[in-house]
Design a protein around this motif. Sequence first.
Motif, PDB file in Angstrom:
ATOM      1  N   ARG A 152       0.879  -1.164   0.000  1.00 23.00           N
ATOM      2  CA  ARG A 152       0.000   0.000   0.000  1.00 23.00           C
ATOM      3  C   ARG A 152       0.918   1.215   0.000  1.00 23.00           C
ATOM      4  O   ARG A 152       1.796   1.346   0.865  1.00 23.00           O
ATOM      5  CB  ARG A 152      -0.878  -0.029   1.254  1.00 23.00           C
ATOM      6  CG  ARG A 152      -2.207   0.681   1.088  1.00 23.00           C
ATOM      7  CD  ARG A 152      -3.154   0.251   2.192  1.00 23.00           C
ATOM      8  NE  ARG A 152      -2.562   0.474   3.500  1.00 23.00           N
ATOM      9  CZ  ARG A 152      -3.121   1.236   4.459  1.00 23.00           C
ATOM     10  NH1 ARG A 152      -4.279   1.821   4.254  1.00 23.00           N
ATOM     11  NH2 ARG A 152      -2.526   1.376   5.623  1.00 23.00           N
ATOM     12  N   VAL A 153       0.756   2.078  -0.987  1.00 22.32           N
ATOM     13  CA  VAL A 153       1.677   3.200  -1.146  1.00 22.32           C
ATOM     14  C   VAL A 153       1.545   4.185   0.014  1.00 22.32           C
ATOM     15  O   VAL A 153       2.536   4.632   0.587  1.00 22.32           O
ATOM     16  CB  VAL A 153       1.438   3.916  -2.499  1.00 22.32           C
ATOM     17  CG1 VAL A 153       2.345   5.138  -2.642  1.00 22.32           C
ATOM     18  CG2 VAL A 153       1.682   2.945  -3.651  1.00 22.32           C
ATOM     19  N   ASN A 154       0.305   4.529   0.353  1.00 18.54           N
ATOM     20  CA  ASN A 154       0.076   5.447   1.474  1.00 18.54           C
ATOM     21  C   ASN A 154      -1.263   5.095   2.126  1.00 18.54           C
ATOM     22  O   ASN A 154      -1.906   4.116   1.734  1.00 18.54           O
ATOM     23  CB  ASN A 154       0.121   6.907   1.010  1.00 18.54           C
ATOM     24  CG  ASN A 154      -0.924   7.176  -0.078  1.00 18.54           C
ATOM     25  OD1 ASN A 154      -1.961   6.527  -0.128  1.00 18.54           O
ATOM     26  ND2 ASN A 154      -0.632   8.123  -0.956  1.00 18.54           N
ATOM     27  N   GLU A 155      -1.687   5.887   3.080  1.00 19.44           N
ATOM     28  CA  GLU A 155      -2.895   5.514   3.832  1.00 19.44           C
ATOM     29  C   GLU A 155      -4.152   5.476   2.979  1.00 19.44           C
ATOM     30  O   GLU A 155      -5.080   4.738   3.266  1.00 19.44           O
ATOM     31  CB  GLU A 155      -3.085   6.470   5.013  1.00 19.44           C
ATOM     32  CG  GLU A 155      -2.110   6.122   6.115  1.00 19.44           C
ATOM     33  CD  GLU A 155      -2.421   6.753   7.443  1.00 19.44           C
ATOM     34  OE1 GLU A 155      -3.365   7.561   7.504  1.00 19.44           O
ATOM     35  OE2 GLU A 155      -1.703   6.439   8.385  1.00 19.44           O
ATOM     36  N   GLU A 156      -4.192   6.297   1.928  1.00 16.48           N
ATOM     37  CA  GLU A 156      -5.374   6.289   1.048  1.00 16.48           C
ATOM     38  C   GLU A 156      -5.254   5.234  -0.053  1.00 16.48           C
ATOM     39  O   GLU A 156      -6.234   4.916  -0.719  1.00 16.48           O
ATOM     40  CB  GLU A 156      -5.574   7.643   0.353  1.00 16.48           C
ATOM     41  CG  GLU A 156      -6.082   8.766   1.249  1.00 16.48           C
ATOM     42  CD  GLU A 156      -4.955   9.453   1.985  1.00 16.48           C
ATOM     43  OE1 GLU A 156      -3.944   9.765   1.338  1.00 16.48           O
ATOM     44  OE2 GLU A 156      -5.060   9.649   3.206  1.00 16.48           O
ATOM     45  N   GLY A 157      -4.065   4.716  -0.244  1.00 16.25           N
ATOM     46  CA  GLY A 157      -3.831   3.808  -1.370  1.00 16.25           C
ATOM     47  C   GLY A 157      -4.514   2.460  -1.166  1.00 16.25           C
ATOM     48  O   GLY A 157      -4.646   1.993  -0.036  1.00 16.25           O
ATOM     49  N   GLU A 158      -4.968   1.840  -2.283  1.00 19.63           N
ATOM     50  CA  GLU A 158      -5.538   0.499  -2.144  1.00 19.63           C
ATOM     51  C   GLU A 158      -4.401  -0.518  -2.166  1.00 19.63           C
ATOM     52  O   GLU A 158      -3.281  -0.211  -2.558  1.00 19.63           O
ATOM     53  CB  GLU A 158      -6.559   0.222  -3.246  1.00 19.63           C
ATOM     54  CG  GLU A 158      -5.975   0.118  -4.622  1.00 19.63           C
ATOM     55  CD  GLU A 158      -7.023  -0.212  -5.682  1.00 19.63           C
ATOM     56  OE1 GLU A 158      -8.157  -0.533  -5.343  1.00 19.63           O
ATOM     57  OE2 GLU A 158      -6.661  -0.136  -6.863  1.00 19.63           O
ATOM     58  N   ARG A 159      -4.729  -1.720  -1.745  1.00 19.47           N
ATOM     59  CA  ARG A 159      -3.695  -2.759  -1.668  1.00 19.47           C
ATOM     60  C   ARG A 159      -3.403  -3.301  -3.058  1.00 19.47           C
ATOM     61  O   ARG A 159      -4.330  -3.623  -3.800  1.00 19.47           O
ATOM     62  CB  ARG A 159      -4.165  -3.877  -0.755  1.00 19.47           C
ATOM     63  CG  ARG A 159      -4.273  -3.409   0.679  1.00 19.47           C
ATOM     64  CD  ARG A 159      -5.134  -4.331   1.479  1.00 19.47           C
ATOM     65  NE  ARG A 159      -5.289  -3.810   2.818  1.00 19.47           N
ATOM     66  CZ  ARG A 159      -6.142  -4.299   3.694  1.00 19.47           C
ATOM     67  NH1 ARG A 159      -6.909  -5.302   3.374  1.00 19.47           N
ATOM     68  NH2 ARG A 159      -6.227  -3.785   4.891  1.00 19.47           N
ATOM     69  N   ILE A 160      -2.134  -3.410  -3.372  1.00 20.50           N
ATOM     70  CA  ILE A 160      -1.730  -3.913  -4.695  1.00 20.50           C
ATOM     71  C   ILE A 160      -0.968  -5.223  -4.506  1.00 20.50           C
ATOM     72  O   ILE A 160       0.093  -5.236  -3.885  1.00 20.50           O
ATOM     73  CB  ILE A 160      -0.795  -2.906  -5.414  1.00 20.50           C
ATOM     74  CG1 ILE A 160      -1.383  -1.503  -5.421  1.00 20.50           C
ATOM     75  CG2 ILE A 160      -0.468  -3.383  -6.819  1.00 20.50           C
ATOM     76  CD1 ILE A 160      -0.430  -0.451  -5.969  1.00 20.50           C
ATOM     77  N   PRO A 161      -1.512  -6.340  -5.031  1.00 18.94           N
ATOM     78  CA  PRO A 161      -0.744  -7.594  -4.974  1.00 18.94           C
ATOM     79  C   PRO A 161       0.219  -7.673  -6.156  1.00 18.94           C
ATOM     80  O   PRO A 161      -0.173  -7.418  -7.287  1.00 18.94           O
ATOM     81  CB  PRO A 161      -1.837  -8.668  -5.087  1.00 18.94           C
ATOM     82  CG  PRO A 161      -2.968  -8.014  -5.812  1.00 18.94           C
ATOM     83  CD  PRO A 161      -2.845  -6.522  -5.638  1.00 18.94           C
ATOM     84  N   LEU A 162       1.466  -8.012  -5.894  1.00 18.30           N
ATOM     85  CA  LEU A 162       2.449  -8.144  -6.981  1.00 18.30           C
ATOM     86  C   LEU A 162       3.297  -9.388  -6.725  1.00 18.30           C
ATOM     87  O   LEU A 162       3.811  -9.578  -5.608  1.00 18.30           O
ATOM     88  CB  LEU A 162       3.362  -6.915  -7.037  1.00 18.30           C
ATOM     89  CG  LEU A 162       2.733  -5.607  -7.540  1.00 18.30           C
ATOM     90  CD1 LEU A 162       3.666  -4.434  -7.284  1.00 18.30           C
ATOM     91  CD2 LEU A 162       2.391  -5.701  -9.020  1.00 18.30           C
ATOM     92  N   THR A 163       3.429 -10.200  -7.751  1.00 25.85           N
ATOM     93  CA  THR A 163       4.254 -11.400  -7.607  1.00 25.85           C
ATOM     94  C   THR A 163       5.722 -10.977  -7.564  1.00 25.85           C
ATOM     95  O   THR A 163       6.140 -10.059  -8.270  1.00 25.85           O
ATOM     96  CB  THR A 163       3.987 -12.368  -8.772  1.00 25.85           C
ATOM     97  OG1 THR A 163       2.575 -12.524  -8.911  1.00 25.85           O
ATOM     98  CG2 THR A 163       4.590 -13.733  -8.504  1.00 25.85           C
ATOM     99  N   ILE A 164       6.476 -11.639  -6.709  1.00 26.08           N
ATOM    100  CA  ILE A 164       7.886 -11.282  -6.513  1.00 26.08           C
ATOM    101  C   ILE A 164       8.694 -11.641  -7.769  1.00 26.08           C
ATOM    102  O   ILE A 164       8.675 -12.790  -8.220  1.00 26.08           O
ATOM    103  CB  ILE A 164       8.438 -12.023  -5.266  1.00 26.08           C
ATOM    104  CG1 ILE A 164       7.728 -11.502  -4.010  1.00 26.08           C
ATOM    105  CG2 ILE A 164       9.939 -11.884  -5.168  1.00 26.08           C
ATOM    106  CD1 ILE A 164       7.984 -12.331  -2.752  1.00 26.08           C
ATOM    107  N   ALA A 165       9.402 -10.647  -8.317  1.00 30.35           N
ATOM    108  CA  ALA A 165      10.190 -10.882  -9.533  1.00 30.35           C
ATOM    109  C   ALA A 165      11.603 -11.323  -9.198  1.00 30.35           C
ATOM    110  O   ALA A 165      12.272 -11.948 -10.019  1.00 30.35           O
ATOM    111  CB  ALA A 165      10.232  -9.625 -10.392  1.00 30.35           C
ATOM    112  N   ASP A 166      12.069 -10.972  -7.998  1.00 32.43           N
ATOM    113  CA  ASP A 166      13.388 -11.417  -7.552  1.00 32.43           C
ATOM    114  C   ASP A 166      13.533 -11.052  -6.083  1.00 32.43           C
ATOM    115  O   ASP A 166      12.798 -10.190  -5.576  1.00 32.43           O
ATOM    116  CB  ASP A 166      14.509 -10.766  -8.381  1.00 32.43           C
ATOM    117  CG  ASP A 166      15.802 -11.578  -8.329  1.00 32.43           C
ATOM    118  OD1 ASP A 166      15.826 -12.628  -7.660  1.00 32.43           O
ATOM    119  OD2 ASP A 166      16.792 -11.161  -8.957  1.00 32.43           O
ATOM    120  N   PHE A 167      14.471 -11.707  -5.418  1.00 31.12           N
ATOM    121  CA  PHE A 167      14.761 -11.359  -4.028  1.00 31.12           C
ATOM    122  C   PHE A 167      16.240 -11.575  -3.785  1.00 31.12           C
ATOM    123  O   PHE A 167      16.870 -12.436  -4.400  1.00 31.12           O
ATOM    124  CB  PHE A 167      13.929 -12.197  -3.050  1.00 31.12           C
ATOM    125  CG  PHE A 167      13.961 -13.669  -3.320  1.00 31.12           C
ATOM    126  CD1 PHE A 167      12.980 -14.255  -4.130  1.00 31.12           C
ATOM    127  CD2 PHE A 167      14.959 -14.480  -2.803  1.00 31.12           C
ATOM    128  CE1 PHE A 167      13.016 -15.617  -4.400  1.00 31.12           C
ATOM    129  CE2 PHE A 167      14.986 -15.841  -3.062  1.00 31.12           C
ATOM    130  CZ  PHE A 167      14.005 -16.402  -3.869  1.00 31.12           C
TER     131      PHE A 167
END
Length: 274
Positions: free
Chosen positions: A37-52
């Motif tokens: 979530r970017v900030n308090e107003e932002g919605e939740r964004i699911p993103l698959t991990i591209a690398d770690f």
Amino acid sequence: MFKILKKQELSPGIFHYDIEAPRVAKKARAGQFIVLRVNEEGERIPLTIADFDREAGTITLIFQVVGASTQLLASKNEGESILDFVGPLGQPSEISENMGTIVCIGGGIGVAPVYPIARAMHEAGNKVISILGAKTRDILIFEDRMRAISDEVLIATDDGSYGVKGFVTTALQQLVDRGEKIDQVTAIGPGVMMRSVAEATRPLGIKTIVSLNPVMVDGTGMCGGCRVQVGDEMKFACVDGPEFDGHLVDFDSLMSRSRMFRPQEAQARDHICN
Ligand code: FES
């Protein structure tokens, strides 16, 4: 707060972020995802991990600006931070030795999440043939990374500007035609692409795994927003997936549910842009 250590625009509207998230990086495994979530107003964004990178304590994300939330994420710069970053979530990919020949297919930005899976397959000693698909050559991503961990790479572009002219299924058919013995296909990309791959492998009896990215809210199995019909069962992509047997997924209902919120997405985008 989770700092953006690196930001790069790979092609127009497609971004690479390295995020400082040591605890997530420590546990991350191929096939898993995060919710941010970017900030308090932002919605939740699911993103698959591209690398770690466990040592550097970073998670790499690749995303495309498609709506208000990804636009907000793309507005962040190196050195700035993201408010929430939860993960790793979901079940890791099933990877072991002696799986044989694995064809890893990535379409569009789906090449990014297929990368850690292909790498883990390679590290386990399996033969990895990768098929990368893009509309045109200039928006193909992660080619160097995929070449480094693949025994062979085939490229497919819609316009024929690089590799075979056609879709990832065109390249897959080439492998089948030359008699390659394929033990498993793992495909990540747009729903329509994953459905085409599953339909191509079904008559051949090749095990096919797809990674789904439906609408998600909590990412922890509580809301039911990510439900998907898999065979006779209703599954939650966030806790049961995101990977499923591609031959059992009901892609039609999955894609129609994804389209359901388009008017609201357009409204939110207009709100952010104006
Ligand atoms: Fe809520 Fe999966 S996102 S149950």
